[in-house]
Scaffold this motif. Structure first.
Motif, short mmCIF file in Angstrom:
data_model
loop_
_atom_site.label_atom_id
_atom_site.label_comp_id
_atom_site.label_asym_id
_atom_site.label_seq_id
_atom_site.Cartn_x
_atom_site.Cartn_y
_atom_site.Cartn_z
N PRO A 153 -39.19 -74.48 -1.87
CA PRO A 153 -39.35 -73.04 -2.19
C PRO A 153 -40.66 -72.47 -1.64
O PRO A 153 -40.69 -71.32 -1.19
N GLU A 154 -41.70 -73.29 -1.62
CA GLU A 154 -42.99 -72.82 -1.09
C GLU A 154 -42.89 -72.56 0.42
O GLU A 154 -43.43 -71.58 0.92
N ARG A 214 -40.13 -71.82 2.07
CA ARG A 214 -39.30 -70.64 2.27
C ARG A 214 -40.11 -69.36 2.07
O ARG A 214 -40.00 -68.41 2.83
N LYS A 215 -40.93 -69.35 1.01
CA LYS A 215 -41.75 -68.17 0.71
C LYS A 215 -42.77 -67.94 1.82
O LYS A 215 -42.98 -66.81 2.26
N ALA A 216 -43.40 -69.01 2.31
CA ALA A 216 -44.38 -68.88 3.38
C ALA A 216 -43.73 -68.35 4.65
O ALA A 216 -44.29 -67.48 5.32
N GLU A 218 -41.03 -66.52 4.75
CA GLU A 218 -40.66 -65.12 4.48
C GLU A 218 -41.85 -64.20 4.69
O GLU A 218 -41.75 -63.15 5.34
N VAL A 219 -43.01 -64.60 4.17
CA VAL A 219 -44.22 -63.80 4.33
C VAL A 219 -44.64 -63.75 5.80
O VAL A 219 -44.98 -62.68 6.32
N GLU A 279 -42.46 -61.42 7.57
CA GLU A 279 -42.70 -60.06 7.12
C GLU A 279 -43.91 -59.44 7.81
O GLU A 279 -43.89 -58.27 8.20
N ARG A 321 -48.83 -56.69 -3.27
CA ARG A 321 -48.39 -57.95 -3.92
C ARG A 321 -49.34 -58.34 -5.03
O ARG A 321 -48.92 -58.87 -6.06
#
Length: 97
Positions: A67-68, A70-72, A74-75, A78, A94
């Motif tokens: 999950p970390e 995936r979030k990294a 995504e950011v 972005e 944020r």
């Protein structure tokens, strides 16, 4: 031929693990005692191997990032192409959440 970017972490990929298991099956089968071999009908063996191969294909399609990660990603996606001021604004937004 070009390797995938994550080739160094291939042994952690589910699809590689399943394919290695399939590759080891013939040698492992020889080591299984005859009493246990009799519990598995002979016509089932190709179907078991086929099911494992299909599992390897499905595993290759599954997102295996944490999950970390995936979030990294995504950011990172972005903020790609954004100006420094826009990135700073987004980070402030944020932080306010």
């Amino acid at each position: 031929m070009k390797l995938i970017p994550q080739w160094r972490s291939a042994l952690r990929m589910y699809s590689i693990q399943i394919l290695l298991f399939i590759a080891a099956l013939p040698a492992a089968w020889e080591a299984v005692p005859d009493e246990i071999k009799l519990l598995i009908p002979l016509p089932w063996l190709p179907w078991i191997t086929t099911a494992l191969a299909i599992a390897g294909i499905v595993a290759r399609l599954v997102d295996q990032r944490s999950p970390e990660q995936r979030k990294a990603d995504e950011v990172r996606n972005e903020v790609d192409g954004m100006s420094d001021a826009a990135v700073a604004d987004r980070l402030r937004d944020r932080a306010d959440r």
